[in-house]
Design an enzyme around this catalytic site. Sequence first.
Site, PDB file in Angstrom:
ATOM      1  CG  HIS A 277      -0.250   1.730  -9.284  1.00 61.80           C
ATOM      2  ND1 HIS A 277      -0.492   1.456  -7.962  1.00 61.80           N
ATOM      3  CD2 HIS A 277      -1.314   2.465  -9.712  1.00 61.80           C
ATOM      4  CE1 HIS A 277      -1.655   1.989  -7.604  1.00 61.80           C
ATOM      5  NE2 HIS A 277      -2.176   2.613  -8.648  1.00 61.80           N
TER       6      HIS A 277
ATOM      7  CG  LEU B 117       9.809 -17.144  -2.426  1.00 66.26           C
ATOM      8  CD1 LEU B 117       9.667 -17.048  -0.898  1.00 66.26           C
ATOM      9  CD2 LEU B 117      10.360 -15.828  -2.974  1.00 66.26           C
TER      10      LEU B 117
ATOM     11  CG  ASP C 184      -1.977   1.021   1.202  1.00 70.44           C
ATOM     12  OD1 ASP C 184      -2.272   1.527   0.100  1.00 70.44           O
ATOM     13  OD2 ASP C 184      -2.533   1.354   2.266  1.00 70.44           O
TER      14      ASP C 184
END
Length: 251
Positions: free
Chosen positions: A39, A133, A22
């Site tokens: 973004h 991962l 965020d």
Amino acid sequence: MTVHKPTPTASDPPLHVAIIMDGNGRWAKRRSLPRTLGHRAGVEALRAVVSAAPDLNIRWLTVFGFSTENWSRPAAEVAELMALPKRYFDSDLDRLVREGVRVRVMGQREGLSADLISMLDAAELRTQANDALHLQIAFNYGGQSDIVQAARKFAQAVADGQARPEDLDEARFANNLSTAGLPPPDLVIRPSGELRLSNFLLWECAYTEFVFQNVLWPDFGPKNLAEAIETYKSRDRRYGGTVADDAFATS
Ligand code: FPP
């Protein structure tokens, strides 16, 4: 979702870290830039965090890329958000494959363009054998709608005569969520100073620890991740039990 045996403390590094990425818009605004560039800078931050995660003993990393509520943003911003997976995978997918990262994209495919769906599917397919991962990207994801679709699946199994209502328990319900097979998150990190869960992993966060940081996502880096893990390690996870030597603690 596998139900893992709880550990009594959080002193070990977390296995599963989830992040609400965020602050992209505010980051851009502070620089008098369009939100679009915030973004894009957020994708750079994601790249750095994914690279750093294995060294911090993170095995599962789940990030919130686009929520079912983000459709209410202006069309141009939605279009930019829809373009972010391509931006990320075009530059990073080969490296993710090489480095043993398995990618899963959680959330509803419905509503996404056919091109985007085939790119997400291809990223999952190319990395499906990887195990170093596990990167889950929540995209067109909402915790409540995920719970509703899980309830529908079970209701359908009952309607089809394949299950009885009393067969439903937490483990079976979790198996119908889009996080099926993953351990619940040990730690949720939310940067940007906001103190909300915003419909992220509602079921899965029953006993998750939260760390909120005053840094905007594009400025978030491995150092912030390491700090959040240090905070997490100082927590005493009790899973509803009591603290040793404290008979009055209840949660
Ligand atoms: C919230 O910040 C952030 C988003 C809605 C998008 C997050 C996405 C990324 C960081 C990149 C995702 C990458 C992939 C591969 C999907 P905000 O715009 O609400 O920020 P604000 O609260 O400051 O306005």
